[in-house]
Each structure stands twice: as structure tokens, then as C-alpha cells.
Design a protein around this motif. Sequence first.
Motif, short mmCIF file in Angstrom:
data_model
loop_
_atom_site.label_atom_id
_atom_site.label_comp_id
_atom_site.label_asym_id
_atom_site.label_seq_id
_atom_site.Cartn_x
_atom_site.Cartn_y
_atom_site.Cartn_z
N ARG A 125 -33.76 16.06 -26.82
CA ARG A 125 -32.90 15.12 -26.12
C ARG A 125 -32.84 15.53 -24.66
O ARG A 125 -32.45 16.65 -24.34
N TRP A 126 -33.27 14.65 -23.79
CA TRP A 126 -33.23 14.93 -22.36
C TRP A 126 -31.86 14.58 -21.84
O TRP A 126 -31.36 13.49 -22.06
N VAL A 127 -31.23 15.51 -21.15
CA VAL A 127 -29.91 15.28 -20.57
C VAL A 127 -30.12 14.75 -19.16
O VAL A 127 -30.78 15.37 -18.33
N ARG A 128 -29.58 13.58 -18.92
CA ARG A 128 -29.74 12.93 -17.63
C ARG A 128 -28.66 13.39 -16.66
O ARG A 128 -27.53 13.65 -17.04
N LEU A 129 -29.01 13.50 -15.39
CA LEU A 129 -28.03 13.76 -14.34
C LEU A 129 -27.30 12.47 -14.04
O LEU A 129 -27.80 11.38 -14.34
N PHE B 7 -38.59 22.47 -9.94
CA PHE B 7 -37.38 22.56 -9.10
C PHE B 7 -37.33 21.41 -8.09
O PHE B 7 -36.27 20.83 -7.84
N PHE B 8 -38.49 21.07 -7.51
CA PHE B 8 -38.53 19.96 -6.55
C PHE B 8 -38.38 18.61 -7.25
O PHE B 8 -37.80 17.68 -6.69
N ALA B 9 -38.90 18.48 -8.47
CA ALA B 9 -38.94 17.20 -9.16
C ALA B 9 -37.63 16.83 -9.86
O ALA B 9 -37.40 15.66 -10.14
N VAL B 10 -36.78 17.80 -10.16
CA VAL B 10 -35.56 17.53 -10.93
C VAL B 10 -34.72 16.41 -10.34
O VAL B 10 -34.32 15.50 -11.06
N LEU C 122 -33.15 14.54 -14.35
CA LEU C 122 -32.97 15.29 -15.60
C LEU C 122 -32.29 16.61 -15.29
O LEU C 122 -32.50 17.20 -14.25
N ASP C 123 -31.49 17.06 -16.23
CA ASP C 123 -30.87 18.37 -16.12
C ASP C 123 -31.66 19.32 -17.01
O ASP C 123 -31.49 19.31 -18.23
N TRP D 201 -32.71 22.01 -22.00
CA TRP D 201 -33.25 23.20 -22.67
C TRP D 201 -32.23 23.75 -23.66
O TRP D 201 -32.57 24.10 -24.79
N ALA D 202 -30.97 23.82 -23.25
CA ALA D 202 -29.93 24.38 -24.12
C ALA D 202 -29.69 23.50 -25.35
O ALA D 202 -29.29 24.00 -26.40
N GLY D 203 -29.97 22.20 -25.25
CA GLY D 203 -29.76 21.29 -26.36
C GLY D 203 -30.85 21.35 -27.42
O GLY D 203 -30.71 20.79 -28.50
#
Length: 144
Positions: free
Chosen positions: A13-17, A100-103, A108-109, A114-116
Motif C-alpha cells: 500500500r503506497w501512502v500518499r502525501l 529523495f528528489f522524486a518523492v 508518496l511517503d 515502507w513501514a506499512g
Amino acid sequence: MTPAGPGPALAPRWVRLPPRRPALRVRASAERLAAAALCSLGAAWVHENHDPGALCPLRRLTGIPCPLCGSTTVFMEAGAGHWSAALTANPLTVLATLLFFAVPLLQLDPIQSWAGLPRAWRLGPLALVLALSWVWQLHRFGLL
């Protein structure tokens, strides 16, 4: 009857900003790029005027590079404009920097995403990437 395969709890699951205007996302990435460029230029200047030698404690004590060896060299070489030398110093650091530049652009967070993930999905790929990086460093320093 239960469906075959991993259930929703195991699916990545991708966590969105929080949503931001495209101009703000581009600005955030540009600010990150400018900060990295400034640090790279500073690292290149320090290296050229006062070479600190190996900064890795493992390499300094044993002569064996760690999986992250070459990370400082990536920025020193990039700051000096030696792009291929920066890439070969530590490809893992280059990929992490690009992420780091693409985030901000991807919204995406990476930490929360990653933690999820289930523990096995985090540790397995991390161990593989670190092992490949270490093999690269051992090859780069002529130990393999």
C-alpha cells in the motif's frame, strides 16, 4: 470460500502525501536538488583542498569497505562534475538520492509506505540490496 493469494492486509500500500499543486511539488524537488548540489560542491571543495581520507570506520580500521562505502565519494565526485565516477562509487546512494528528489513529484511517503509493508517484504529486499551493494564495494576495492 476465501480468495486465493495474499489478502488486502498483505498487498503493498503506497501512502500518499497530502495533495499539493504541481508547482509546489516541482519547487520542493528543485529545493532538494539545490541543497544536494550545494552539499556536493562543498564536499568536492573539501576533498580538493583537504582530503580527509576514508571516512568509513570499518574501512579505516580493517581495510574492508562497508555496503555504504563510497556515499561521500558520490557527492564529492558529483560536485566536481565527474558523473560516471559518482555513479560507480556507490550506485545505491545514487538511487536513494534520485528517490529523495522524486518523492515530492510522486506525492508518496516512502517511510510510511515502507513501514506499512509486512516485515518479510521489508527485510528481504533490504538485505538483498545491502548484500549487492557490499559485493559491489568489495569488487570496487579489488577484494573480490
